[in-house]
Design an enzyme around this catalytic site. Structure first.
Site, short mmCIF file in Angstrom:
data_model
loop_
_atom_site.label_atom_id
_atom_site.label_comp_id
_atom_site.label_asym_id
_atom_site.label_seq_id
_atom_site.Cartn_x
_atom_site.Cartn_y
_atom_site.Cartn_z
N SER A 24 -20.46 57.44 -42.90
CA SER A 24 -19.93 57.81 -41.58
C SER A 24 -20.22 59.26 -41.18
CB SER A 24 -18.42 57.53 -41.51
OG SER A 24 -18.22 56.14 -41.60
N LYS A 78 -6.00 50.35 -42.90
CA LYS A 78 -6.26 49.76 -41.58
C LYS A 78 -5.03 49.09 -40.97
CE LYS A 78 -11.23 49.01 -41.65
NZ LYS A 78 -12.32 48.06 -41.46
N ASN A 99 -9.33 50.64 -36.89
CA ASN A 99 -10.36 51.42 -37.60
C ASN A 99 -10.70 52.71 -36.85
OD1 ASN A 99 -12.06 50.54 -35.51
ND2 ASN A 99 -13.83 50.47 -36.86
N ASP A 114 -14.62 47.30 -35.14
CA ASP A 114 -15.35 46.46 -36.10
C ASP A 114 -15.82 45.16 -35.46
OD1 ASP A 114 -15.35 48.02 -38.41
OD2 ASP A 114 -13.40 47.30 -39.07
N GLY A 139 -14.72 34.35 -47.20
CA GLY A 139 -13.70 35.39 -47.35
C GLY A 139 -12.73 35.34 -46.18
N ALA A 140 -11.51 35.81 -46.41
CA ALA A 140 -10.49 35.74 -45.36
C ALA A 140 -9.66 37.03 -45.32
CB ALA A 140 -9.60 34.52 -45.58
N GLY A 141 -10.31 38.17 -45.65
CA GLY A 141 -9.62 39.47 -45.62
C GLY A 141 -9.79 40.14 -44.27
N GLY A 142 -9.72 41.49 -44.28
CA GLY A 142 -9.73 42.26 -43.04
C GLY A 142 -11.02 42.10 -42.24
N ALA A 143 -12.17 42.17 -42.91
CA ALA A 143 -13.44 42.09 -42.19
C ALA A 143 -13.64 40.68 -41.63
CB ALA A 143 -14.59 42.47 -43.12
N GLY A 263 -25.29 44.34 -43.38
CA GLY A 263 -24.25 44.84 -42.49
C GLY A 263 -24.45 46.26 -41.98
P1 NAP Z 1 -10.71 42.57 -48.09
O1 NAP Z 1 -9.74 42.70 -46.96
O2 NAP Z 1 -10.32 43.02 -49.46
O3 NAP Z 1 -11.14 41.00 -48.15
C1 NAP Z 1 -12.08 40.55 -49.09
C2 NAP Z 1 -12.14 39.03 -49.09
O4 NAP Z 1 -13.09 38.65 -50.10
C3 NAP Z 1 -10.82 38.36 -49.49
O5 NAP Z 1 -10.74 37.08 -48.91
C4 NAP Z 1 -11.00 38.23 -51.01
O6 NAP Z 1 -10.20 37.24 -51.60
C5 NAP Z 1 -12.45 37.83 -51.08
N1 NAP Z 1 -13.01 38.07 -52.41
C6 NAP Z 1 -12.93 39.19 -53.15
N2 NAP Z 1 -13.59 39.02 -54.33
C7 NAP Z 1 -14.06 37.74 -54.32
C8 NAP Z 1 -14.78 36.96 -55.25
N3 NAP Z 1 -15.18 37.45 -56.43
N4 NAP Z 1 -15.10 35.69 -54.92
C9 NAP Z 1 -14.72 35.16 -53.73
N5 NAP Z 1 -14.00 35.86 -52.80
C10 NAP Z 1 -13.69 37.13 -53.10
O7 NAP Z 1 -12.06 43.35 -47.77
P2 NAP Z 1 -12.73 43.55 -46.32
O8 NAP Z 1 -12.26 44.81 -45.72
O9 NAP Z 1 -12.55 42.29 -45.57
O10 NAP Z 1 -14.26 43.78 -46.71
C11 NAP Z 1 -15.08 42.70 -47.16
C12 NAP Z 1 -16.53 43.17 -47.25
O11 NAP Z 1 -17.03 43.51 -45.96
C13 NAP Z 1 -16.73 44.42 -48.11
O12 NAP Z 1 -17.91 44.26 -48.86
C14 NAP Z 1 -16.91 45.53 -47.10
O13 NAP Z 1 -17.70 46.59 -47.59
C15 NAP Z 1 -17.64 44.79 -45.99
N6 NAP Z 1 -17.45 45.42 -44.66
C16 NAP Z 1 -18.57 45.85 -44.01
C17 NAP Z 1 -18.44 46.42 -42.76
C18 NAP Z 1 -19.67 46.87 -42.03
O14 NAP Z 1 -19.55 47.68 -41.10
N7 NAP Z 1 -20.83 46.38 -42.38
C19 NAP Z 1 -17.17 46.57 -42.16
C20 NAP Z 1 -16.04 46.10 -42.86
C21 NAP Z 1 -16.21 45.54 -44.13
P3 NAP Z 1 -8.91 37.67 -52.51
O15 NAP Z 1 -7.89 38.16 -51.52
O16 NAP Z 1 -8.57 36.42 -53.21
O17 NAP Z 1 -9.40 38.78 -53.42
#
Ligand code: NAP
Length: 294
Positions: A24, A78, A99, A114, A139-143, A263
């Protein structure tokens, strides 16, 4: 100047933890330099709450006073930052995460760039919309939430697959509630991230998005795509990871003849949008890409 920006000096920064490495500062410094603006973009490592609360409040106070002109927020703050802000933009409220923080006449406004950053980059690729509009989000987290929100705005149908089915179901349920307020009938399905569960839906999928950290260090040779599952032949694969630029998922998708992108474009776009909201100036996107060697 929009967003309370002081035209003489721009003091910007990123709140997150840990913040050992971030692209950034390079992005925002490139944008400032393009306009001959004086200032800096600093990293503010704020430990998770409650430990980091005092530090977070101090930074927000500095922003309210105009000492800081703009802050970005990343993991793990966040969502935690929201109670300390005065209002949220409709996007940030719907996504439930901030963000970017703006100062509007002394009031701190939480925004989220985002979702739009992802959407701007995706649509700039001209790889999609050649057929249907069904996306599979891994995945079902923040992103995943931001990406899903953007796709729903464009009336895509979503399959959300997570290793914990209940997390995918919760996200699907929340998104359905948000979307039904737009009087649309959203089509969102939650599935476990497993070969057997996904196999049936494969033929409908046009876009696969990796919103898990699988493929980042230290799991460089790992892919979130279930082993033994073929890729849908016409799909585009979008990996939110940009470090490394070529994840195992992207390599496998290329090898299967699919369009596959990382990304980095989303990162640049979300930064460009934040810069525009803080400064009121059009972001110099090409220079921002070049600052990252892209
Ligand atoms: P997060 O909120 O921690 O969510 C991560 C998700 O991935 C959750 O559903 C998590 O499940 C799952 N996960 C983690 N480890 C796993 C595994 N070994 N197998 C299967 N599922 C798994 O993270 P986030 O903020 O959403 O970020 C996710 C990714 O997006 C990161 O790599 C981040 O760097 C990237 N990102 C990129 C940008 C961009 O601008 N390009 C912006 C935001 C994020 P659990 O809850 O069960 O662990």
């Amino acid at each position: 100047m929009a967003g309370g920006m002081n035209p003489k000096a721009y003091h910007l920064g990123l709140i997150g933890y840990p913040l050992t490495y971030s692209l950034s500062p390079s992005l925002h410094q490139a944008a400032m330099q393009a306009y001959g603006l004086v200032g800096e973009y600093r990293l503010y490592p704020v430990p998770p709450l409650p430990q980091g609360q005092k530090m977070l409040q101090t930074l927000l106070h500095q922003m309210r006073q105009g000492v800081l002109n703009g802050l970005n927020v990343t993991i793990p703050h966040k969502q935690g930052v929201i109670p300390f802000l005065d209002e949220l933009t409709p996007e940030a409220r719907a996504i439930g995460a901030v963000n970017t923080i703006l100062n509007r006449d002394g009031r701190l406004v939480g925004d989220n760039t985002d979702a739009m950053g992802f959407w701007s980059h995706l649509t700039s690729l001209s790889l999609i919309n050649r057929g249907g509009k069904v996306a599979l989000i891994l995945g079902a987290g923040g992103a995943a939430r931001a990406v899903a929100f953007a796709l729903l705005q464009a009336n895509w149908a979503l399959i959300i697959a997570a290793r914990r089915l209940e997390q995918a179901q919760r996200l699907a349920q929340e998104l359905t509630q948000i979307n039904s307020s737009r009087a649309l009938s959203p089509n969102i399905v939650a599935l476990p991230l497993e070969q057997g569960a996904l196999r049936e839906s494969l033929s409908q999928i046009h876009l696969i998005i990796n919103a898990t950290p699988v493929g980042m260090p230290p799991d460089l040779d790992q892919s979130p795509w279930p082993q033994g599952l073929p890729f849908p032949p016409e799909a585009t694969v979008y990996d939110l990871i940009y470090h490394p630029p070529q994840t195992r998922l992207l390599k496998d998708a290329h090898q299967a003849g699919l369009h596959a992108v990382n990304g980095l474009g989303m990162l640049v776009e979300q930064a460009a949008l934040a810069f525009e909201r803080w400064s009121g100036l059009p972001a110099p996107r090409e220079l921002m890409y070049r600052a990252l060697g892209a």
